[in-house]
Scaffold this active site. Structure first.
Site, PDB file in Angstrom:
ATOM      1  N   LYS A 196      -4.103  31.125 -18.386  1.00  0.00           N
ATOM      2  CA  LYS A 196      -3.922  29.996 -17.486  1.00  0.00           C
ATOM      3  C   LYS A 196      -3.966  30.492 -16.050  1.00  0.00           C
ATOM      4  O   LYS A 196      -3.162  31.327 -15.640  1.00  0.00           O
ATOM      5  CB  LYS A 196      -2.583  29.323 -17.774  1.00  0.00           C
ATOM      6  CG  LYS A 196      -2.295  28.123 -16.891  1.00  0.00           C
ATOM      7  CD  LYS A 196      -1.071  27.396 -17.392  1.00  0.00           C
ATOM      8  CE  LYS A 196      -0.702  26.241 -16.489  1.00  0.00           C
ATOM      9  NZ  LYS A 196       0.493  25.539 -16.958  1.00  0.00           N
ATOM     10  N   LYS A 249      -7.470  27.684 -19.602  1.00  0.00           N
ATOM     11  CA  LYS A 249      -7.233  26.578 -18.677  1.00  0.00           C
ATOM     12  C   LYS A 249      -7.340  27.052 -17.243  1.00  0.00           C
ATOM     13  O   LYS A 249      -6.704  28.048 -16.907  1.00  0.00           O
ATOM     14  CB  LYS A 249      -5.824  26.059 -18.953  1.00  0.00           C
ATOM     15  CG  LYS A 249      -5.348  24.949 -18.062  1.00  0.00           C
ATOM     16  CD  LYS A 249      -3.930  24.609 -18.425  1.00  0.00           C
ATOM     17  CE  LYS A 249      -3.434  23.536 -17.483  1.00  0.00           C
ATOM     18  NZ  LYS A 249      -2.049  23.208 -17.720  1.00  0.00           N
TER      19      LYS A 249
HETATM   20  C1  PBG Z   1       2.323  23.288 -15.897  1.00  0.00           C
HETATM   21  C2  PBG Z   1       1.140  22.482 -16.257  1.00  0.00           C
HETATM   22  C3  PBG Z   1      -0.007  22.353 -15.476  1.00  0.00           C
HETATM   23  C4  PBG Z   1      -0.863  21.472 -16.124  1.00  0.00           C
HETATM   24  C5  PBG Z   1      -0.266  21.140 -17.315  1.00  0.00           C
HETATM   25  N1  PBG Z   1       0.980  21.755 -17.389  1.00  0.00           N
HETATM   26  C6  PBG Z   1      -0.437  23.067 -14.290  1.00  0.00           C
HETATM   27  C7  PBG Z   1       0.463  23.301 -13.160  1.00  0.00           C
HETATM   28  O1  PBG Z   1       1.035  22.356 -12.582  1.00  0.00           O
HETATM   29  O2  PBG Z   1       0.576  24.468 -12.793  1.00  0.00           O
HETATM   30  C8  PBG Z   1      -2.178  21.030 -15.562  1.00  0.00           C
HETATM   31  C9  PBG Z   1      -2.998  20.126 -16.390  1.00  0.00           C
HETATM   32  C10 PBG Z   1      -4.056  19.429 -15.642  1.00  0.00           C
HETATM   33  O3  PBG Z   1      -4.357  19.705 -14.473  1.00  0.00           O
HETATM   34  O4  PBG Z   1      -4.652  18.527 -16.250  1.00  0.00           O
HETATM   35  N2  PBG Z   1       3.100  23.681 -16.942  1.00  0.00           N
HETATM   36 ZN    ZN Z   2       5.034  24.248 -15.892  1.00  0.00          ZN
END
Ligand code: PBG
Ligand code: ZN
Length: 326
Positions: A196, A249
């Site tokens: 991620k 991601k």
């Molecule tokens: C954090 C989280 C994020 C997303 C899902 N869970 C990223 C973040 O804020 O760092 C992003 C998903 C998206 O952009 O669709 N746990």
């Molecule tokens: Zn988070």
């Protein structure tokens, strides 16, 4: 003298039928996981400004959305919770009657066949917006693990079919695996956000989930977008710790990483087509600058071609409809 060859590669493109016979990648509704935002309160169906077509739902409005998702043949949803109260330790995340726990219960009651995934993180529940507990401006690793493990167990108790931890603390998979096993949930898989990146493509999601960090950024736990080898280390750690699926991601700017991970690990690979990727396509198509249907299907196909087995996408409902038309 140079030996040159003339080849007729166009032969295999002569008809629609022939093209479909030699097609290497197929996209199907069974590939999709649809993300849903659930909020506390009554009679809420709020469109997210930066994500047209995506809404926050209160529980009393959730059923009709799930009805639509299941009738389209989408096999799975992932829940993100937006609580009313936040605190420094993200209590709402591991509250047995928290918003996601209640959403899971409701969903499993009415749609038992739908595969319900719980996103396991603290950022939507902490007042500082970080994915773990903090001391001053530092995001603490090990103290966050206990809270994550508690969150995962309460989600499993509510009926979650899969736990998807997204917080990028070191050791989160093994901590959650142990806690789930101890609570008797040996059979609940972990779909780990293994790779991620600290990405600007999460902007619209943070509007939707109200989870923008109140100080600093997430760069001490999420990965540097410039790094490719590091993705192998992250994926390997999660495999050794017991992950059952690996998520990469974002997806679109990281197709090379999806392919690398697919080639190196014999695991189901999940691409998360994130909020900013969705927002860009929506904005351009609303302006009439690109054709939404063609662009979406091409983009999702590219993720499968890169090596994804499964795609988490806000386009899931539209894509399922379009695939049905064909
Ligand atoms: C954090 C989280 C994020 C997303 C899902 N869970 C990223 C973040 O804020 O760092 C992003 C998903 C998206 O952009 O669709 N746990
Ligand atoms: Zn988070």
């Amino acid at each position: 003298m140079e030996h040159l060859q003339f080849r007729r590669n166009r032969r295999l493109r002569n008809s629609n039928t022939l093209r479909s016979m030699v097609r290497e990648t197929t996209l199907q509704k069974e590939d999709f996981i649809y993300p849903i935002f659930v909020v506390e309160g009554k009679n809420v169906k709020n469109e997210v400004t930066s994500m047209p077509g995506v809404f926050q739902f209160s529980l009393d409005r959730l059923e009709s959305e799930l009805e639509e998702v299941t009738s389209l043949g989408i096999p799975s949803v992932i829940f993100f919770g937006v609580p009313q109260q936040k605190d420094s330790v993200g209590s709402g995340a591991y509250d047995n009657h928290g918003i996601v726990q209640e959403a899971i219960r409701l969903t499993k009651k009415h749609f038992p066949q739908l595969v319900v995934i719980a996103d396991t993180c603290l950022c939507e529940y902490t007042d500082h917006g970080h994915c773990g507990v903090v001391s001053g401006e530092k995001v603490l690793n090990d103290p966050s693990l206990d809270l994550l493990a508690r969150t995962a167990v309460s989600q499993a108790q509510a009926g979650a079919d899969i736990i998807a931890p997204s917080n990028m603390m070191d050791g989160f998979v093994i901590a959650i695996r142990h806690a789930l096993d101890e609570a008797g949930f040996h059979d609940i898989p972990i779909m780990s956000y293994a790779v991620k990146y600290a990405s600007a493509y999460y902007g619209p999601f943070r509007d939707a989930a109200d989870s923008t960090p109140q100080f600093g950024d997430r760069k001490t736990y999420q990965m540097d977008p410039a790094n490719r080898i590091e993705a192998m280390r992250e994926a390997e750690s999660d495999v050794l710790e017991g992950a059952d699926f690996l998520i990469i991601k974002p997806a679109l700017s990281y197709l090379d990483i999806i392919r690398d991970v697919k080639n190196s690990f014999p695991m189901p690979i999940v691409a998360y087509n994130v909020s900013g990727e969705y927002a860009m396509v929506k904005a351009a198509s609303q302006n009439g600058w690109v054709d939404e249907k063609s662009v979406v299907l091409e983009t999702l196909t590219s993720m499968k071609r890169a090596g994804a087995d499964i795609i988490m996408t806000y386009h899931a409902k539209d894509a399922a409809r379009w695939l049905e038309e064909k």
